[in-house]
Scaffold this active site. Sequence first.
Site, PDB file in Angstrom:
ATOM      1  N   ASN A  11     -10.277  84.454 -11.525  1.00 39.87           N
ATOM      2  CA  ASN A  11      -9.347  85.119 -12.441  1.00 39.87           C
ATOM      3  C   ASN A  11      -8.627  84.015 -13.211  1.00 39.87           C
ATOM      4  O   ASN A  11      -7.772  83.331 -12.653  1.00 39.87           O
ATOM      5  CB  ASN A  11      -8.363  85.972 -11.635  1.00 39.87           C
ATOM      6  CG  ASN A  11      -7.259  86.567 -12.495  1.00 39.87           C
ATOM      7  OD1 ASN A  11      -7.313  86.487 -13.725  1.00 39.87           O
ATOM      8  ND2 ASN A  11      -6.260  87.149 -11.853  1.00 39.87           N
ATOM      9  N   TRP A  12      -8.989  83.874 -14.471  1.00 39.81           N
ATOM     10  CA  TRP A  12      -8.405  82.775 -15.268  1.00 39.81           C
ATOM     11  C   TRP A  12      -6.995  83.091 -15.745  1.00 39.81           C
ATOM     12  O   TRP A  12      -6.333  82.237 -16.320  1.00 39.81           O
ATOM     13  CB  TRP A  12      -9.329  82.455 -16.455  1.00 39.81           C
ATOM     14  CG  TRP A  12     -10.489  81.584 -16.084  1.00 39.81           C
ATOM     15  CD1 TRP A  12     -10.965  81.340 -14.824  1.00 39.81           C
ATOM     16  CD2 TRP A  12     -11.314  80.817 -16.977  1.00 39.81           C
ATOM     17  NE1 TRP A  12     -12.031  80.474 -14.876  1.00 39.81           N
ATOM     18  CE2 TRP A  12     -12.269  80.143 -16.188  1.00 39.81           C
ATOM     19  CE3 TRP A  12     -11.339  80.645 -18.367  1.00 39.81           C
ATOM     20  CZ2 TRP A  12     -13.231  79.302 -16.743  1.00 39.81           C
ATOM     21  CZ3 TRP A  12     -12.308  79.805 -18.919  1.00 39.81           C
ATOM     22  CH2 TRP A  12     -13.241  79.143 -18.114  1.00 39.81           C
ATOM     23  N   LYS A  13      -6.556  84.348 -15.551  1.00 36.92           N
ATOM     24  CA  LYS A  13      -5.211  84.751 -15.999  1.00 36.92           C
ATOM     25  C   LYS A  13      -5.037  84.348 -17.473  1.00 36.92           C
ATOM     26  O   LYS A  13      -5.989  84.410 -18.232  1.00 36.92           O
ATOM     27  CB  LYS A  13      -4.141  84.156 -15.065  1.00 36.92           C
ATOM     28  CG  LYS A  13      -4.446  84.491 -13.583  1.00 36.92           C
ATOM     29  CD  LYS A  13      -3.313  84.199 -12.647  1.00 36.92           C
ATOM     30  CE  LYS A  13      -3.721  84.602 -11.228  1.00 36.92           C
ATOM     31  NZ  LYS A  13      -2.635  84.467 -10.263  1.00 36.92           N
ATOM     32  N   HIS A 102      -3.623  94.167 -10.648  1.00 39.44           N
ATOM     33  CA  HIS A 102      -3.174  92.853 -10.178  1.00 39.44           C
ATOM     34  C   HIS A 102      -1.644  92.882 -10.048  1.00 39.44           C
ATOM     35  O   HIS A 102      -0.967  93.501 -10.865  1.00 39.44           O
ATOM     36  CB  HIS A 102      -3.616  91.757 -11.150  1.00 39.44           C
ATOM     37  CG  HIS A 102      -3.431  90.386 -10.589  1.00 39.44           C
ATOM     38  ND1 HIS A 102      -2.196  89.785 -10.523  1.00 39.44           N
ATOM     39  CD2 HIS A 102      -4.315  89.514 -10.024  1.00 39.44           C
ATOM     40  CE1 HIS A 102      -2.331  88.597  -9.945  1.00 39.44           C
ATOM     41  NE2 HIS A 102      -3.602  88.409  -9.636  1.00 39.44           N
ATOM     42  N   GLU A 104       0.514  90.823 -10.797  1.00 39.49           N
ATOM     43  CA  GLU A 104       1.232  90.338 -11.990  1.00 39.49           C
ATOM     44  C   GLU A 104       1.363  91.445 -13.029  1.00 39.49           C
ATOM     45  O   GLU A 104       2.354  91.517 -13.758  1.00 39.49           O
ATOM     46  CB  GLU A 104       0.520  89.090 -12.555  1.00 39.49           C
ATOM     47  CG  GLU A 104       0.773  87.878 -11.653  1.00 39.49           C
ATOM     48  CD  GLU A 104      -0.306  86.810 -11.681  1.00 39.49           C
ATOM     49  OE1 GLU A 104      -1.164  86.822 -12.588  1.00 39.49           O
ATOM     50  OE2 GLU A 104      -0.290  85.957 -10.772  1.00 39.49           O
ATOM     51  N   GLU A 172      -4.416  90.718  -2.059  1.00 37.34           N
ATOM     52  CA  GLU A 172      -3.699  89.549  -2.551  1.00 37.34           C
ATOM     53  C   GLU A 172      -2.219  89.659  -2.184  1.00 37.34           C
ATOM     54  O   GLU A 172      -1.454  90.331  -2.898  1.00 37.34           O
ATOM     55  CB  GLU A 172      -3.823  89.442  -4.073  1.00 37.34           C
ATOM     56  CG  GLU A 172      -5.254  89.268  -4.557  1.00 37.34           C
ATOM     57  CD  GLU A 172      -5.307  88.539  -5.906  1.00 37.34           C
ATOM     58  OE1 GLU A 172      -6.125  87.623  -6.024  1.00 37.34           O
ATOM     59  OE2 GLU A 172      -4.522  88.873  -6.812  1.00 37.34           O
ATOM     60  N   GLY A 178      -0.387  81.716  -6.226  1.00 35.03           N
ATOM     61  CA  GLY A 178       0.149  80.586  -6.986  1.00 35.03           C
ATOM     62  C   GLY A 178       1.188  79.767  -6.249  1.00 35.03           C
ATOM     63  O   GLY A 178       1.897  78.959  -6.860  1.00 35.03           O
ATOM     64  N   SER A 216      -3.914  81.642  -3.456  1.00 34.77           N
ATOM     65  CA  SER A 216      -3.977  80.216  -3.089  1.00 34.77           C
ATOM     66  C   SER A 216      -5.254  79.830  -2.341  1.00 34.77           C
ATOM     67  O   SER A 216      -5.217  78.984  -1.440  1.00 34.77           O
ATOM     68  CB  SER A 216      -2.739  79.807  -2.285  1.00 34.77           C
ATOM     69  OG  SER A 216      -1.572  79.921  -3.087  1.00 34.77           O
ATOM     70  N   GLY A 237      -7.546  82.287  -8.373  1.00 31.42           N
ATOM     71  CA  GLY A 237      -6.817  82.032  -9.607  1.00 31.42           C
ATOM     72  C   GLY A 237      -6.996  80.591 -10.063  1.00 31.42           C
ATOM     73  O   GLY A 237      -8.044  80.200 -10.577  1.00 31.42           O
ATOM     74  N   GLY A 238      -5.961  79.783  -9.839  1.00 34.09           N
ATOM     75  CA  GLY A 238      -5.938  78.415 -10.358  1.00 34.09           C
ATOM     76  C   GLY A 238      -7.185  77.597 -10.067  1.00 34.09           C
ATOM     77  O   GLY A 238      -7.652  76.836 -10.934  1.00 34.09           O
TER      78      GLY A 238
HETATM   79  P1  13P Z   1      -4.070  81.683  -7.156  1.00 33.60           P
HETATM   80  O1  13P Z   1      -5.451  81.421  -6.575  1.00 33.60           O
HETATM   81  O2  13P Z   1      -3.765  80.794  -8.318  1.00 33.60           O
HETATM   82  O3  13P Z   1      -3.033  81.713  -6.096  1.00 33.60           O
HETATM   83  O4  13P Z   1      -4.134  83.159  -7.784  1.00 33.60           O
HETATM   84  C1  13P Z   1      -4.640  84.207  -7.016  1.00 33.60           C
HETATM   85  C2  13P Z   1      -4.778  85.413  -7.860  1.00 33.60           C
HETATM   86  O5  13P Z   1      -3.800  86.021  -8.246  1.00 33.60           O
HETATM   87  C3  13P Z   1      -6.125  85.816  -8.264  1.00 33.60           C
HETATM   88  O6  13P Z   1      -6.137  87.048  -8.872  1.00 33.60           O
END
Ligand code: 13P
Length: 254
Positions: A11-13, A102, A104, A172, A178, A216, A237-238
Amino acid sequence: MAARRPLIVGNWKMNGLKASLAEAKAMADRAASEKPKAELGLCPPATLVAAMAKALGGSPADPHRIGVGGQDCHARSSGAHTGDISAEMLKDAGATYVIVGHSERRADHGETDAVVRAKAQAAHRAGLIAIICVGETLAQRDAGETLKVINGQLRASLPDDAAAANTVIAYEPVWAIGTGRTPTPAQVAEVHAAIRQDLMARFDDGAGFRLLYGGSVKPDNARQLMAVADVDGALVGGASLKINDFWPIVEAKN
Ligand code: 13P
């Protein structure tokens, strides 16, 4: 019931410009040559969905192509909804998946379980695989409400037409996203077992749904997290932005 194929989704957000397609292409080339056991997906910002699908190429029948996904969709297929994107548009742009619910989006855009359910239905209507996210906040965990919260989100966010072929669940924990903090394997196992139980109670093919862990996930903890019972893969994510971080996670589920 067929065995569940592992699934690792990035997920590149809100990250990525056209120049980032080279990184995705490097991942696709690696997948084509190394043929990992896991199915792979990348969800870039909407601006890159079509270009990434084109850059990665491959036919949907190729088990080693990297599928592309959206990060959100509107519940309607079209209409007066300025700034929104429909599931049909994502499909038209070459997407295979769409993330819905998600945390977020639940937090930043006030998305309720009912909204998430409507979006998952839209994904199914368009022929996309919905990756439905659930997860507790730290306050909810500290209050001992984790399983109750997850159970409630599952019940209200999953449409009745959900099936193993069109729906993936991502657990999640909000406090792990994050932050570099992750639950212990025992905590992940407890939640995934509860999710599996809920799915099996409600859906005939509940044993076939793939359950991803997200929050994470990094090269140095992926092997431990991916080894947990009922963890069928990861939503990353990251660490999905760079092949050198993403690939060890792909290999952790081999
Ligand atoms: P991180 O891997 O950056 O913690 O993000 C997880 C996430 O929200 C994937 O959708």
